[in-house]
Design a protein around this motif. Sequence first.
Motif, PDB file in Angstrom:
ATOM      1  N   THR A   1      35.419  20.297  35.891  1.00 28.82           N
ATOM      2  CA  THR A   1      35.124  21.727  35.826  1.00 28.82           C
ATOM      3  C   THR A   1      35.841  22.470  36.943  1.00 28.82           C
ATOM      4  N   GLY A   2      35.840  21.923  38.139  1.00 33.42           N
ATOM      5  CA  GLY A   2      36.522  22.563  39.263  1.00 33.42           C
ATOM      6  C   GLY A   2      38.020  22.672  39.043  1.00 33.42           C
ATOM      7  N   ILE A   3      38.633  21.642  38.499  1.00 35.92           N
ATOM      8  CA  ILE A   3      40.078  21.669  38.251  1.00 35.92           C
ATOM      9  C   ILE A   3      40.419  22.688  37.163  1.00 35.92           C
ATOM     10  N   VAL A   4      39.640  22.698  36.077  1.00 32.91           N
ATOM     11  CA  VAL A   4      39.882  23.666  35.001  1.00 32.91           C
ATOM     12  C   VAL A   4      39.697  25.090  35.524  1.00 32.91           C
ATOM     13  N   LEU A   5      38.639  25.307  36.304  1.00 30.20           N
ATOM     14  CA  LEU A   5      38.396  26.638  36.863  1.00 30.20           C
ATOM     15  C   LEU A   5      39.503  27.039  37.833  1.00 30.20           C
ATOM     16  N   ALA A   6      40.003  26.106  38.626  1.00 29.73           N
ATOM     17  CA  ALA A   6      41.086  26.403  39.562  1.00 29.73           C
ATOM     18  C   ALA A   6      42.359  26.804  38.827  1.00 29.73           C
ATOM     19  N   VAL A   7      42.677  26.102  37.753  1.00 35.07           N
ATOM     20  CA  VAL A   7      43.868  26.449  36.960  1.00 35.07           C
ATOM     21  C   VAL A   7      43.711  27.852  36.370  1.00 35.07           C
ATOM     22  N   PHE A   8      42.539  28.140  35.793  1.00 33.15           N
ATOM     23  CA  PHE A   8      42.296  29.461  35.230  1.00 33.15           C
ATOM     24  C   PHE A   8      42.346  30.536  36.317  1.00 33.15           C
ATOM     25  N   ALA A   9      41.750  30.266  37.497  1.00 31.72           N
ATOM     26  CA  ALA A   9      41.737  31.245  38.579  1.00 31.72           C
ATOM     27  C   ALA A   9      43.148  31.525  39.096  1.00 31.72           C
ATOM     28  N   LEU A  10      43.971  30.493  39.189  1.00 32.61           N
ATOM     29  CA  LEU A  10      45.360  30.701  39.620  1.00 32.61           C
ATOM     30  C   LEU A  10      46.135  31.531  38.595  1.00 32.61           C
ATOM     31  N   TRP A  11      45.924  31.243  37.321  1.00 31.86           N
ATOM     32  CA  TRP A  11      46.567  32.043  36.275  1.00 31.86           C
ATOM     33  C   TRP A  11      46.088  33.495  36.343  1.00 31.86           C
ATOM     34  N   TYR A  12      44.794  33.693  36.526  1.00 31.85           N
ATOM     35  CA  TYR A  12      44.204  35.029  36.613  1.00 31.85           C
ATOM     36  C   TYR A  12      44.764  35.778  37.820  1.00 31.85           C
ATOM     37  N   LEU A  13      44.872  35.104  38.975  1.00 30.60           N
ATOM     38  CA  LEU A  13      45.438  35.724  40.170  1.00 30.60           C
ATOM     39  C   LEU A  13      46.894  36.104  39.940  1.00 30.60           C
ATOM     40  N   TRP A  14      47.653  35.216  39.330  1.00 29.97           N
ATOM     41  CA  TRP A  14      49.060  35.491  39.042  1.00 29.97           C
ATOM     42  C   TRP A  14      49.189  36.711  38.120  1.00 29.97           C
ATOM     43  N   GLN A  15      48.329  36.776  37.113  1.00 30.42           N
ATOM     44  CA  GLN A  15      48.368  37.915  36.194  1.00 30.42           C
ATOM     45  C   GLN A  15      47.934  39.206  36.869  1.00 30.42           C
ATOM     46  N   SER A  16      47.081  39.150  37.881  1.00 30.34           N
ATOM     47  CA  SER A  16      46.614  40.370  38.552  1.00 30.34           C
ATOM     48  C   SER A  16      47.737  41.078  39.298  1.00 30.34           C
TER      49      SER A  16
END
Length: 163
Positions: free
Chosen positions: A9-24
């Motif tokens: 869960t932490g790894i999946v959330l980290a990947v999503f959070a990095l993508w979200y940050l990049w998109q921001s």
Amino acid sequence: MNKRNDLITGIVLAVFALWYLWQSFSIRVFAAMGKSVVNSTTMPKIWAVCMLLLAGALILRGLRAPKSTKDGQGSFSLGEWCKANSEVLLTFVALFAYAAMMVPLGFIISSIVYIFFQTLILMDKEHRSYVKAAVIAVVCSVATYAVFVYWLAVLLPVGKIFE
């Protein structure tokens, strides 16, 4: 939640959070009222950092957790993982649907729908109330819209169906 679930869960959330940050960083900044510290990219960046911190905490908890004494700890079952993390998975589905609804429906309607379903996802099954979830969704969405549009002078999407 066992050690493996926290790690995954932490790894999946980290990947999503990095993508979200990049998109921001690709969000267009509107200079509505001149220079300001707060702009249209501020909250998405804050949320992305919060998600990264949460992901880091989950990964650390997964690495530091004592090994479970359950039999079959070494085997991994996707079905069991999905069942154990159903709220997380449904939250991601709801977030993606929210983002997809924003352009055609606008902020208020898509926020009402998202908050309604997210509230139902997070409520206990014994205490689940559709009326309570609907009231929370409408009040929170309209109040947020009013604060951003009338107090902070931030333009929010009205939706293609209302243009």
